[in-house]
Scaffold this motif. Structure first.
Motif, PDB file in Angstrom:
ATOM      1  N   MET A   1      -1.908 -21.067  33.188  1.00 17.90           N
ATOM      2  CA  MET A   1      -2.178 -22.494  33.038  1.00 17.90           C
ATOM      3  C   MET A   1      -2.238 -22.840  31.560  1.00 17.90           C
ATOM      4  O   MET A   1      -2.573 -22.016  30.727  1.00 17.90           O
ATOM      5  N   ARG A   2      -1.881 -24.068  31.252  1.00 18.35           N
ATOM      6  CA  ARG A   2      -1.872 -24.515  29.852  1.00 18.35           C
ATOM      7  C   ARG A   2      -2.414 -25.937  29.783  1.00 18.35           C
ATOM      8  O   ARG A   2      -2.607 -26.604  30.800  1.00 18.35           O
ATOM      9  N   LEU A   3      -2.656 -26.404  28.573  1.00 16.37           N
ATOM     10  CA  LEU A   3      -2.926 -27.816  28.377  1.00 16.37           C
ATOM     11  C   LEU A   3      -1.626 -28.586  28.573  1.00 16.37           C
ATOM     12  O   LEU A   3      -0.539 -28.019  28.467  1.00 16.37           O
ATOM     13  N   LEU A   4      -1.720 -29.873  28.862  1.00 19.75           N
ATOM     14  CA  LEU A   4      -0.518 -30.692  29.000  1.00 19.75           C
ATOM     15  C   LEU A   4       0.280 -30.662  27.701  1.00 19.75           C
ATOM     16  O   LEU A   4      -0.264 -30.870  26.612  1.00 19.75           O
ATOM     17  N   VAL A   5       1.575 -30.379  27.803  1.00 19.64           N
ATOM     18  CA  VAL A   5       2.445 -30.428  26.636  1.00 19.64           C
ATOM     19  C   VAL A   5       2.639 -31.901  26.257  1.00 19.64           C
ATOM     20  O   VAL A   5       3.082 -32.706  27.093  1.00 19.64           O
ATOM     21  N   PRO A   6       2.302 -32.305  25.029  1.00 16.42           N
ATOM     22  CA  PRO A   6       2.402 -33.724  24.671  1.00 16.42           C
ATOM     23  C   PRO A   6       3.816 -34.263  24.839  1.00 16.42           C
ATOM     24  O   PRO A   6       4.803 -33.576  24.532  1.00 16.42           O
ATOM     25  N   LEU A   7       3.918 -35.482  25.321  1.00 15.32           N
ATOM     26  CA  LEU A   7       5.204 -36.160  25.402  1.00 15.32           C
ATOM     27  C   LEU A   7       5.602 -36.637  24.007  1.00 15.32           C
ATOM     28  O   LEU A   7       4.750 -36.996  23.186  1.00 15.32           O
ATOM     29  N   VAL A   8       6.906 -36.636  23.739  1.00 16.26           N
ATOM     30  CA  VAL A   8       7.423 -37.117  22.460  1.00 16.26           C
ATOM     31  C   VAL A   8       8.518 -38.137  22.732  1.00 16.26           C
ATOM     32  O   VAL A   8       9.090 -38.188  23.827  1.00 16.26           O
ATOM     33  N   LEU A  87      -0.480 -43.946  24.063  1.00 17.70           N
ATOM     34  CA  LEU A  87      -0.261 -42.594  24.565  1.00 17.70           C
ATOM     35  C   LEU A  87      -0.464 -41.570  23.454  1.00 17.70           C
ATOM     36  O   LEU A  87      -1.107 -40.528  23.663  1.00 17.70           O
ATOM     37  N   ALA A  88       0.069 -41.846  22.277  1.00 15.40           N
ATOM     38  CA  ALA A  88      -0.102 -40.919  21.155  1.00 15.40           C
ATOM     39  C   ALA A  88      -1.575 -40.715  20.841  1.00 15.40           C
ATOM     40  O   ALA A  88      -2.020 -39.587  20.577  1.00 15.40           O
ATOM     41  N   HIS A  89      -2.347 -41.799  20.879  1.00 19.04           N
ATOM     42  CA  HIS A  89      -3.791 -41.719  20.598  1.00 19.04           C
ATOM     43  C   HIS A  89      -4.501 -40.851  21.636  1.00 19.04           C
ATOM     44  O   HIS A  89      -5.304 -39.977  21.280  1.00 19.04           O
ATOM     45  N   LEU A  90      -4.198 -41.063  22.911  1.00 19.92           N
ATOM     46  CA  LEU A  90      -4.856 -40.282  23.960  1.00 19.92           C
ATOM     47  C   LEU A  90      -4.464 -38.811  23.876  1.00 19.92           C
ATOM     48  O   LEU A  90      -5.294 -37.924  24.104  1.00 19.92           O
ATOM     49  N   GLN A  91      -3.207 -38.538  23.576  1.00 23.49           N
ATOM     50  CA  GLN A  91      -2.771 -37.139  23.453  1.00 23.49           C
ATOM     51  C   GLN A  91      -3.467 -36.443  22.291  1.00 23.49           C
ATOM     52  O   GLN A  91      -3.845 -35.272  22.398  1.00 23.49           O
ATOM     53  N   GLU A  92      -3.648 -37.159  21.199  1.00 28.99           N
ATOM     54  CA  GLU A  92      -4.345 -36.573  20.046  1.00 28.99           C
ATOM     55  C   GLU A  92      -5.797 -36.293  20.388  1.00 28.99           C
ATOM     56  O   GLU A  92      -6.341 -35.233  20.025  1.00 28.99           O
ATOM     57  N   GLU A  93      -6.439 -37.223  21.102  1.00 32.16           N
ATOM     58  CA  GLU A  93      -7.825 -37.017  21.515  1.00 32.16           C
ATOM     59  C   GLU A  93      -7.954 -35.813  22.438  1.00 32.16           C
ATOM     60  O   GLU A  93      -8.876 -35.009  22.306  1.00 32.16           O
ATOM     61  N   GLU A  94      -7.021 -35.684  23.393  1.00 30.56           N
ATOM     62  CA  GLU A  94      -7.090 -34.577  24.350  1.00 30.56           C
ATOM     63  C   GLU A  94      -6.922 -33.236  23.651  1.00 30.56           C
ATOM     64  O   GLU A  94      -7.644 -32.284  23.914  1.00 30.56           O
ATOM     65  N   SER A  95      -5.970 -33.150  22.723  1.00 25.84           N
ATOM     66  CA  SER A  95      -5.703 -31.873  22.056  1.00 25.84           C
ATOM     67  C   SER A  95      -6.863 -31.445  21.174  1.00 25.84           C
ATOM     68  O   SER A  95      -7.097 -30.249  20.981  1.00 25.84           O
TER      69      SER A  95
END
Length: 348
Positions: A1-8, A87-95
């Motif tokens: 299992m991994r963290l979600l790979v960020p969308l680009v 989306l970029a903001h949420l992905q940064e927060e999650e990582s």
């Protein structure tokens, strides 16, 4: 299992809206907010791409039913070929919020034996739960919606469970090439006398059975012990779910049920029934001392999310950290096993 790979960028607007919904679910945001993005994703999917682009260019996306101001901004940026800022903001927060998860037992996890869909009290359909599991690197996912007696959670009757099994088979048939498998399961209610809240014939058709107590949680310790021992000794039961039933966060806090944990876990060990390490933050169940006891008695474990939405499948990071803290080896955790081993164990 991994963290979600960020969308680009570039990103499909449906994918952008869906990923935002998942990230909001993982962050335990309000259902209303999550559903706004899920509804908008469906609206985009239902709209002709040319019409969507025309509306984006003219700034009239909100004229499309189910698309609001916030979701329109995400769609417009995605249509323009950009990564939506939200989306970029949420992905940064999650990582930045879960760095410890991407190591150790978390990466060893291959699946989940406790997850819900909108067939009972979950928030998303089967295919979206499967898509989220695949994005997280799962190899398999058990769908364990509730059983009939739990009417407050829209528990599945025999007829509805039969239809769900058929739908799971069809979903697997469509995704044979990717190697991912959805398992037909149930979170079956343990009734007052330790019997199970579903017919024998239906239980025998399932790949996996997780059994949990949801009623009369304050039953006297002797009766609760007998109830749980009877359930975990049933050869069709594979996992004992959230064994104490406690809630430690939020407005619905609840003390743990009282029972002879040594007797219950000894029965689990004797019958090959895994003790669930439930990863929902409001449960953290079993408590620390019971994890240690189950470990010392030789029990198998299942690190499960108890996800009621796609974004909650990542909750297993909490369970993985707890298992590591108490020195539980990966080979005793059935959710680290490959699919064939899980199926062989579950059917034994």
């Amino acid at each position: 299992m991994r963290l979600l790979v960020p969308l680009v960028a570039p990103v499909d607007p449906v994918d952008a809206l869906t990923r935002i919904a998942w990230l909001l679910e993982h962050d335990r945001q309000s259902t209303y907010r999550v559903e706004a993005f899920r509804r908008a994703a469906q609206a985009v999917a239902d709209t002709d791409p040319g019409e969507l682009r025309r509306c984006a260019d003219m700034g009239t996306l909100t004229a499309i039913e189910r698309i609001g101001k916030s979701t329109a901004a995400v769609i417009a940026e995605a249509v323009a070929g950009d990564l939506p800022g939200y989306l970029a903001h949420l992905q940064e927060e999650e990582s930045s919020s879960v760095p410890a998860d991407d190591s150790g037992l978390f990466t060893a996890l291959r699946g989940d034996l406790h997850a819900h869909t909108d067939w009972s009290d979950g928030g998303a359909p089967l295919d979206e739960m499967a898509a989220a599991a695949t994005a997280l690197g799962h190899e398999w996912l058990a769908i364990t919606d509730h059983s009939p007696r739990l009417t407050v959670a829209n528990g599945l009757s025999v007829e509805r469970l039969d239809r769900q099994i058929t739908e799971i088979a069809a979903l697997n048939a469509r995704s044979d090439d990717d190697g991912f498998r959805v398992l037909a399961g149930i979170e079956v209610d343990i009734l007052d006398d330790g019997t199970l809240d579903q017919t024998d014939a239906m239980l025998d058709r399932l790949d996996v059975v997780t059994a949990s107590v949801h009623s009369k949680l304050r039953m006297d310790p002797g009766s609760m012990t007998r109830r749980m021992v009877a359930a975990v000794s049933d050869p069709r039961v594979n996992v004992l779910g959230h064994c104490t039933g406690r809630r430690v966060l939020g407005g619905r806090r609840r003390p743990p049920s009282e029972f002879d944990a040594r007797e219950v876990f000894a029965a689990c060990a004797a019958h090959g029934t895994a003790v669930e390490i439930n990863s929902r933050p409001e449960r953290v169940d079993p408590p620390d001392d019971l994890i240690e006891l189950a470990r010392d008695l030789g029990c198998l474990f299942a690190i499960d999310s108890d996800a009621h939405a796609p974004g909650q499948l990542g909750f297993k990071g909490l369970g993985a950290r707890r298992a590591e803290e108490f020195g539980i080896e990966a080979d005793r955790i059935v959710t680290t096993w490959p699919l064939d081993d899980v199926l062989a164990w579950a059917s034994a």
